[in-house]
Design a protein around this motif. Structure first.
Motif, PDB file in Angstrom:
ATOM      1  N   ALA A   1       0.841  -1.195   0.000  1.00 16.23           N
ATOM      2  CA  ALA A   1       0.000   0.000   0.000  1.00 16.23           C
ATOM      3  C   ALA A   1       0.874   1.242   0.000  1.00 16.23           C
ATOM      4  O   ALA A   1       1.943   1.263   0.607  1.00 16.23           O
ATOM      5  CB  ALA A   1      -0.909   0.003   1.223  1.00 16.23           C
ATOM      6  N   GLU A   2       0.401   2.268  -0.698  1.00 23.31           N
ATOM      7  CA  GLU A   2       1.022   3.588  -0.648  1.00 23.31           C
ATOM      8  C   GLU A   2       0.025   4.535  -0.001  1.00 23.31           C
ATOM      9  O   GLU A   2      -1.149   4.545  -0.360  1.00 23.31           O
ATOM     10  CB  GLU A   2       1.378   4.093  -2.047  1.00 23.31           C
ATOM     11  N   VAL A   3       0.500   5.318   0.967  1.00 22.61           N
ATOM     12  CA  VAL A   3      -0.305   6.347   1.614  1.00 22.61           C
ATOM     13  C   VAL A   3       0.174   7.673   1.053  1.00 22.61           C
ATOM     14  O   VAL A   3       1.362   7.993   1.128  1.00 22.61           O
ATOM     15  CB  VAL A   3      -0.148   6.290   3.148  1.00 22.61           C
ATOM     16  N   VAL A   4      -0.754   8.441   0.462  1.00 23.22           N
ATOM     17  CA  VAL A   4      -0.397   9.644  -0.289  1.00 23.22           C
ATOM     18  C   VAL A   4      -1.180  10.848   0.218  1.00 23.22           C
ATOM     19  O   VAL A   4      -2.403  10.783   0.350  1.00 23.22           O
ATOM     20  CB  VAL A   4      -0.706   9.456  -1.798  1.00 23.22           C
ATOM     21  N   ILE A   5      -0.453  11.937   0.512  1.00 20.34           N
ATOM     22  CA  ILE A   5      -1.066  13.240   0.778  1.00 20.34           C
ATOM     23  C   ILE A   5      -0.289  14.241  -0.067  1.00 20.34           C
ATOM     24  O   ILE A   5       0.910  14.441   0.148  1.00 20.34           O
ATOM     25  CB  ILE A   5      -0.999  13.644   2.258  1.00 20.34           C
ATOM     26  N   GLY A   6      -0.964  14.850  -1.043  1.00 18.78           N
ATOM     27  CA  GLY A   6      -0.276  15.772  -1.948  1.00 18.78           C
ATOM     28  C   GLY A   6       0.838  15.044  -2.671  1.00 18.78           C
ATOM     29  O   GLY A   6       0.606  14.028  -3.331  1.00 18.78           O
ATOM     30  N   THR A   7       2.065  15.514  -2.514  1.00 18.21           N
ATOM     31  CA  THR A   7       3.197  14.859  -3.168  1.00 18.21           C
ATOM     32  C   THR A   7       3.952  13.923  -2.225  1.00 18.21           C
ATOM     33  O   THR A   7       4.891  13.256  -2.649  1.00 18.21           O
ATOM     34  CB  THR A   7       4.193  15.909  -3.719  1.00 18.21           C
ATOM     35  N   ALA A   8       3.551  13.877  -0.960  1.00 22.11           N
ATOM     36  CA  ALA A   8       4.210  12.997   0.012  1.00 22.11           C
ATOM     37  C   ALA A   8       3.648  11.581  -0.103  1.00 22.11           C
ATOM     38  O   ALA A   8       2.432  11.388  -0.097  1.00 22.11           O
ATOM     39  CB  ALA A   8       4.014  13.521   1.425  1.00 22.11           C
ATOM     40  N   VAL A   9       4.546  10.607  -0.237  1.00 15.89           N
ATOM     41  CA  VAL A   9       4.144   9.206  -0.400  1.00 15.89           C
ATOM     42  C   VAL A   9       4.936   8.358   0.587  1.00 15.89           C
ATOM     43  O   VAL A   9       6.151   8.480   0.688  1.00 15.89           O
ATOM     44  CB  VAL A   9       4.431   8.702  -1.841  1.00 15.89           C
ATOM     45  N   ARG A  10       4.228   7.492   1.309  1.00 18.85           N
ATOM     46  CA  ARG A  10       4.875   6.513   2.185  1.00 18.85           C
ATOM     47  C   ARG A  10       4.341   5.140   1.785  1.00 18.85           C
ATOM     48  O   ARG A  10       3.197   5.003   1.398  1.00 18.85           O
ATOM     49  CB  ARG A  10       4.575   6.787   3.660  1.00 18.85           C
ATOM     50  N   ARG A  11       5.179   4.114   1.918  1.00 18.44           N
ATOM     51  CA  ARG A  11       4.855   2.796   1.388  1.00 18.44           C
ATOM     52  C   ARG A  11       5.017   1.712   2.457  1.00 18.44           C
ATOM     53  O   ARG A  11       5.944   1.764   3.261  1.00 18.44           O
ATOM     54  CB  ARG A  11       5.809   2.541   0.223  1.00 18.44           C
TER      55      ARG A  11
ATOM     56  N   THR B   1       2.540   1.248  10.542  1.00 19.28           N
ATOM     57  CA  THR B   1       2.203   2.663  10.684  1.00 19.28           C
ATOM     58  C   THR B   1       3.204   3.496   9.894  1.00 19.28           C
ATOM     59  O   THR B   1       4.412   3.331  10.051  1.00 19.28           O
ATOM     60  CB  THR B   1       2.221   3.093  12.164  1.00 19.28           C
ATOM     61  N   VAL B   2       2.667   4.365   9.043  1.00 22.37           N
ATOM     62  CA  VAL B   2       3.505   5.298   8.290  1.00 22.37           C
ATOM     63  C   VAL B   2       3.112   6.710   8.707  1.00 22.37           C
ATOM     64  O   VAL B   2       1.975   6.957   9.099  1.00 22.37           O
ATOM     65  CB  VAL B   2       3.360   5.122   6.759  1.00 22.37           C
ATOM     66  N   ARG B   3       4.057   7.617   8.672  1.00 21.30           N
ATOM     67  CA  ARG B   3       3.810   9.012   9.042  1.00 21.30           C
ATOM     68  C   ARG B   3       4.015   9.882   7.803  1.00 21.30           C
ATOM     69  O   ARG B   3       5.073   9.839   7.190  1.00 21.30           O
ATOM     70  CB  ARG B   3       4.733   9.426  10.172  1.00 21.30           C
ATOM     71  N   VAL B   4       2.984  10.667   7.497  1.00 20.12           N
ATOM     72  CA  VAL B   4       3.010  11.482   6.282  1.00 20.12           C
ATOM     73  C   VAL B   4       2.852  12.952   6.671  1.00 20.12           C
ATOM     74  O   VAL B   4       1.904  13.296   7.386  1.00 20.12           O
ATOM     75  CB  VAL B   4       1.865  11.070   5.322  1.00 20.12           C
ATOM     76  N   PRO B   5       3.748  13.836   6.224  1.00 17.35           N
ATOM     77  CA  PRO B   5       3.593  15.260   6.521  1.00 17.35           C
ATOM     78  C   PRO B   5       2.396  15.836   5.778  1.00 17.35           C
ATOM     79  O   PRO B   5       2.109  15.462   4.642  1.00 17.35           O
ATOM     80  CB  PRO B   5       4.899  15.876   6.029  1.00 17.35           C
ATOM     81  N   TYR B   6       1.709  16.742   6.463  1.00 17.04           N
ATOM     82  CA  TYR B   6       0.491  17.333   5.910  1.00 17.04           C
ATOM     83  C   TYR B   6       0.425  18.782   6.360  1.00 17.04           C
ATOM     84  O   TYR B   6       0.596  19.082   7.539  1.00 17.04           O
ATOM     85  CB  TYR B   6      -0.712  16.541   6.404  1.00 17.04           C
ATOM     86  N   GLU B   7       0.222  19.676   5.423  1.00 11.11           N
ATOM     87  CA  GLU B   7       0.078  21.092   5.736  1.00 11.11           C
ATOM     88  C   GLU B   7      -1.339  21.525   5.420  1.00 11.11           C
ATOM     89  O   GLU B   7      -1.691  21.727   4.256  1.00 11.11           O
ATOM     90  CB  GLU B   7       1.075  21.909   4.920  1.00 11.11           C
ATOM     91  N   PRO B   8      -2.192  21.635   6.448  1.00 11.21           N
ATOM     92  CA  PRO B   8      -3.583  22.030   6.208  1.00 11.21           C
ATOM     93  C   PRO B   8      -3.687  23.388   5.527  1.00 11.21           C
ATOM     94  O   PRO B   8      -2.833  24.257   5.723  1.00 11.21           O
ATOM     95  CB  PRO B   8      -4.189  22.081   7.610  1.00 11.21           C
ATOM     96  N   ALA B   9      -4.730  23.569   4.735  1.00 12.17           N
ATOM     97  CA  ALA B   9      -4.959  24.830   4.023  1.00 12.17           C
ATOM     98  C   ALA B   9      -4.976  25.985   5.000  1.00 12.17           C
ATOM     99  O   ALA B   9      -5.528  25.887   6.085  1.00 12.17           O
ATOM    100  CB  ALA B   9      -6.279  24.773   3.263  1.00 12.17           C
ATOM    101  N   GLY B  10      -4.322  27.069   4.593  1.00  9.28           N
ATOM    102  CA  GLY B  10      -4.311  28.261   5.410  1.00  9.28           C
ATOM    103  C   GLY B  10      -3.189  28.292   6.431  1.00  9.28           C
ATOM    104  O   GLY B  10      -2.975  29.284   7.089  1.00  9.28           O
ATOM    105  N   MET B  11      -2.438  27.190   6.594  1.00 12.33           N
ATOM    106  CA  MET B  11      -1.376  27.154   7.595  1.00 12.33           C
ATOM    107  C   MET B  11      -0.032  27.587   7.025  1.00 12.33           C
ATOM    108  O   MET B  11       0.895  27.831   7.762  1.00 12.33           O
ATOM    109  CB  MET B  11      -1.240  25.763   8.198  1.00 12.33           C
ATOM    110  N   GLY B  12       0.087  27.630   5.718  1.00 10.02           N
ATOM    111  CA  GLY B  12       1.377  27.988   5.132  1.00 10.02           C
ATOM    112  C   GLY B  12       1.179  28.734   3.838  1.00 10.02           C
ATOM    113  O   GLY B  12       0.072  29.072   3.456  1.00 10.02           O
ATOM    114  N   VAL B  13       2.254  28.968   3.150  1.00 11.65           N
ATOM    115  CA  VAL B  13       2.211  29.679   1.887  1.00 11.65           C
ATOM    116  C   VAL B  13       1.681  28.743   0.813  1.00 11.65           C
ATOM    117  O   VAL B  13       2.081  27.599   0.730  1.00 11.65           O
ATOM    118  CB  VAL B  13       3.631  30.161   1.506  1.00 11.65           C
TER     119      VAL B  13
END
Length: 131
Positions: free
Chosen positions: A41-51, A66-78
């Motif tokens: 399985a691949e876990v994908v958020i935006g361009t971040a992929v963990r397998r 358990t895989v950890r994927v970085p996520y930047e919620p809308a409005g939190m960054g540029v």
């Protein structure tokens, strides 16, 4: 699956780390001539992929990983959320778990799509756990 706060690389761009535990899949399609698959399985958020690891010769894999994927919620960054809710921003707000069959080849491995599920992170509060 859980979400935990984490400090980003820069103070003005905080990120969240989404911890996803991929437990198992059942009754997958047989993708190999032998009547089984070698799923991962691949876990994908935006361009971040963990397998996850590949589980050989099964249609009912158990990963318990358990895989950890970085996520930047809308409005939190540029960028995210700054120009309205465009398709690119919405895609970064979705978590996808995609299951593939691993195929061994002469020039390395390849993958065949088996199935997927998507979740909208915008409606999941921090600490959410799904089964």
């Amino acid at each position: 699956m859980g979400m935990e706060a984490d400090s980003g690389v820069e103070e003005h761009m905080p990120t969240v780390v989404v911890a996803v535990t991929v437990v198992k899949a059942e009754r997958l399609a047989a993708m190999d001539w032998s009547g089984t698959s070698d799923p991962f399985a691949e876990v994908v958020i935006g361009t971040a992929v963990r397998r996850t690891k590949v589980v050989s010769k099964t249609l009912n894999p158990e990963w318990n990983e358990t895989v950890r994927v970085p996520y930047e919620p809308a409005g939190m960054g540029v960028g995210l959320g700054s120009g309205g809710p465009g398709a690119a921003a919405v895609a970064k707000e979705e978590l996808h778990v995609v299951v593939y069959d691993h195929d061994k080849g002469l020039l390395g491995g390849s993958k065949e799509f088996i199935g997927a599920v998507s979740l909208d992170l915008r409606v999941m509060p921090v600490g959410t756990q799904l089964r």
